[in-house]
Design a protein around this motif. Structure first.
Motif, PDB file in Angstrom:
ATOM      1  N   THR A  34     -53.829  10.108 -69.552  1.00 26.85           N
ATOM      2  CA  THR A  34     -53.619   9.843 -68.129  1.00 26.85           C
ATOM      3  C   THR A  34     -52.416  10.611 -67.591  1.00 26.85           C
ATOM      4  O   THR A  34     -52.403  11.045 -66.453  1.00 26.85           O
ATOM      5  N   HIS A  35     -51.372  10.725 -68.404  1.00 27.65           N
ATOM      6  CA  HIS A  35     -50.162  11.462 -68.028  1.00 27.65           C
ATOM      7  C   HIS A  35     -49.355  11.675 -69.300  1.00 27.65           C
ATOM      8  O   HIS A  35     -49.757  11.222 -70.371  1.00 27.65           O
ATOM      9  N   PHE A  36     -48.231  12.367 -69.195  1.00 31.26           N
ATOM     10  CA  PHE A  36     -47.557  12.819 -70.411  1.00 31.26           C
ATOM     11  C   PHE A  36     -46.342  11.977 -70.802  1.00 31.26           C
ATOM     12  O   PHE A  36     -45.551  12.401 -71.631  1.00 31.26           O
ATOM     13  N   HIS A  37     -46.151  10.812 -70.199  1.00 32.92           N
ATOM     14  CA  HIS A  37     -45.009   9.977 -70.594  1.00 32.92           C
ATOM     15  C   HIS A  37     -45.121   9.596 -72.072  1.00 32.92           C
ATOM     16  O   HIS A  37     -46.227   9.398 -72.599  1.00 32.92           O
ATOM     17  N   GLY A  38     -43.942   9.472 -72.717  1.00 28.90           N
ATOM     18  CA  GLY A  38     -43.896   9.261 -74.159  1.00 28.90           C
ATOM     19  C   GLY A  38     -44.635   8.033 -74.641  1.00 28.90           C
ATOM     20  O   GLY A  38     -45.220   8.047 -75.731  1.00 28.90           O
ATOM     21  N   ASP A  39     -44.636   6.952 -73.855  1.00 33.65           N
ATOM     22  CA  ASP A  39     -45.332   5.742 -74.312  1.00 33.65           C
ATOM     23  C   ASP A  39     -46.857   5.904 -74.247  1.00 33.65           C
ATOM     24  O   ASP A  39     -47.589   4.987 -74.631  1.00 33.65           O
ATOM     25  N   HIS A  40     -47.324   7.087 -73.794  1.00 33.20           N
ATOM     26  CA  HIS A  40     -48.770   7.354 -73.764  1.00 33.20           C
ATOM     27  C   HIS A  40     -49.166   8.534 -74.649  1.00 33.20           C
ATOM     28  O   HIS A  40     -50.344   8.829 -74.785  1.00 33.20           O
ATOM     29  N   THR A  41     -48.168   9.220 -75.226  1.00 31.59           N
ATOM     30  CA  THR A  41     -48.486  10.443 -75.992  1.00 31.59           C
ATOM     31  C   THR A  41     -47.824  10.535 -77.371  1.00 31.59           C
ATOM     32  O   THR A  41     -48.290  11.292 -78.211  1.00 31.59           O
ATOM     33  N   ASP A 115     -50.885   6.890 -58.153  1.00 28.14           N
ATOM     34  CA  ASP A 115     -49.462   7.052 -57.820  1.00 28.14           C
ATOM     35  C   ASP A 115     -48.586   6.504 -58.934  1.00 28.14           C
ATOM     36  O   ASP A 115     -48.564   5.296 -59.184  1.00 28.14           O
ATOM     37  N   HIS A 116     -47.850   7.402 -59.586  1.00 31.79           N
ATOM     38  CA  HIS A 116     -46.958   6.965 -60.665  1.00 31.79           C
ATOM     39  C   HIS A 116     -45.859   8.005 -60.861  1.00 31.79           C
ATOM     40  O   HIS A 116     -46.149   9.138 -61.229  1.00 31.79           O
ATOM     41  N   GLY A 117     -44.617   7.613 -60.625  1.00 29.29           N
ATOM     42  CA  GLY A 117     -43.487   8.520 -60.838  1.00 29.29           C
ATOM     43  C   GLY A 117     -43.648   9.812 -60.069  1.00 29.29           C
ATOM     44  O   GLY A 117     -44.328   9.870 -59.043  1.00 29.29           O
ATOM     45  N   GLY A 137     -54.196   3.929 -66.937  1.00 23.79           N
ATOM     46  CA  GLY A 137     -52.891   4.420 -67.389  1.00 23.79           C
ATOM     47  C   GLY A 137     -51.818   3.689 -66.597  1.00 23.79           C
ATOM     48  O   GLY A 137     -51.870   2.462 -66.483  1.00 23.79           O
ATOM     49  N   ASP A 138     -50.881   4.426 -66.014  1.00 23.30           N
ATOM     50  CA  ASP A 138     -49.801   3.800 -65.237  1.00 23.30           C
ATOM     51  C   ASP A 138     -49.986   4.077 -63.750  1.00 23.30           C
ATOM     52  O   ASP A 138     -50.286   5.198 -63.359  1.00 23.30           O
ATOM     53  N   THR A 139     -49.767   3.057 -62.941  1.00 23.35           N
ATOM     54  CA  THR A 139     -49.941   3.272 -61.497  1.00 23.35           C
ATOM     55  C   THR A 139     -49.277   2.188 -60.661  1.00 23.35           C
ATOM     56  O   THR A 139     -49.145   1.044 -61.096  1.00 23.35           O
ATOM     57  N   SER A 167     -42.529   1.962 -59.905  1.00 20.57           N
ATOM     58  CA  SER A 167     -43.641   2.907 -60.146  1.00 20.57           C
ATOM     59  C   SER A 167     -44.789   2.326 -60.988  1.00 20.57           C
ATOM     60  O   SER A 167     -45.639   3.063 -61.486  1.00 20.57           O
ATOM     61  N   HIS A 168     -44.791   1.005 -61.147  1.00 17.48           N
ATOM     62  CA  HIS A 168     -45.860   0.340 -61.896  1.00 17.48           C
ATOM     63  C   HIS A 168     -46.468  -0.782 -61.056  1.00 17.48           C
ATOM     64  O   HIS A 168     -46.092  -0.971 -59.906  1.00 17.48           O
ATOM     65  N   MET A 169     -47.366  -1.559 -61.677  1.00 21.79           N
ATOM     66  CA  MET A 169     -47.978  -2.689 -60.981  1.00 21.79           C
ATOM     67  C   MET A 169     -47.410  -4.003 -61.524  1.00 21.79           C
ATOM     68  O   MET A 169     -47.337  -4.198 -62.741  1.00 21.79           O
TER      69      MET A 169
HETATM   70 ZN   LIG Z   1     -45.782   6.378 -67.238  1.00 25.45          ZN
END
Ligand SMILES: [Zn+2]
Ligand SMILES: [Zn+2]
Length: 208
Positions: A34-41, A115-117, A137-139, A167-169
């Motif tokens: 979904t995106h490249f933030h560390g907690d996802h990659t 929309d995230h960061g 992912g994050d939004t 930047s989250h829900m």
């Molecule tokens: Zn994120």
């Protein structure tokens, strides 16, 4: 995981987790990022090591623009010069920038920009066995998130914590999202604070 062969993001320590839930790491055909933030990659490097040396079946990554550059940089940081020299030639990988709609591993998908960061996040709608799975992912809980989950059979959506979550829900916004889409079954993840009564346990497998 979807259908034992798709992975949605890769933040956790994948190899031990996959083993504990009975998934063979070599069976994964595609990873949607979904995106490249560390907690996802950052769970991906040891998984890639496995796919380089242990099980060399082809693997496809789908993700936002810059996917190949970002992931190759992560592999290079992980193994230094040995990545390019020894490992990269053995790695049967395809990097696909997510399109508004497309096909991966025989499955149809659509991408919704969330929309995230600063760089945003790709939400995906994946069509599996006549059903639609939406994954955020994050939004933030903005209009594109409603578009992502609209009409989905199952939605895996973040609900980071109670109150103000930058930047989250929030849990409150997650509850009202669920109310707006009563026919969709929601699974909330990415919970980083607070405790929720009735929550699943770590590594519990849900059959949906
Ligand atoms: Zn994120
Ligand atoms: Zn995250």
């Amino acid at each position: 995981m979807v259908d034992g062969r798709l992975l949605l993001d890769g933040g956790a320590p994948l190899l031990p987790h996959l083993r504990r839930v009975g998934v063979e790491a070599g069976d994964i055909e595609a990873v949607f990022l979904t995106h490249f933030h560390g907690d996802h990659t950052l769970g991906l490097p040891p998984f890639v090591l496995h796919r380089v040396f242990v099980d060399q079946r082809p693997l496809t990554f789908v993700g936002p623009a810059g996917l190949e550059e970002r992931l190759e940089a992560l592999w290079a940081v992980s193994w230094g010069p040995d990545w390019r020299r020894v490992m990269r030639p053995k790695f049967k990988v395809k990097y696909l920038t997510a399109r508004p709609s497309g096909r991966v591993a025989g499955l149809k998908y659509e991408t919704v920009k969330l929309d995230h960061g600063t760089s945003g996040c790709n939400g995906y709608r994946i069509h599996v066995n006549g059903k639609v799975i939406a994954y955020s992912g994050d939004t933030e809980p903005t209009a594109p998130l409603d578009k992502l989950v609209d009409g989905a059979d199952v939605a895996i959506v973040e609900a980071t914590g109670p109150g103000d979550v930058f930047s989250h829900m929030s849990w409150e916004a997650a509850a009202s999202l669920k109310k707006r889409h009563p026919k969709t079954r929601f699974l909330f993840n990415h919970v980083y604070s607070g405790t929720v009564p009735g929550a699943v346990k770590d590594l519990q497998v849900l059959e949906v």
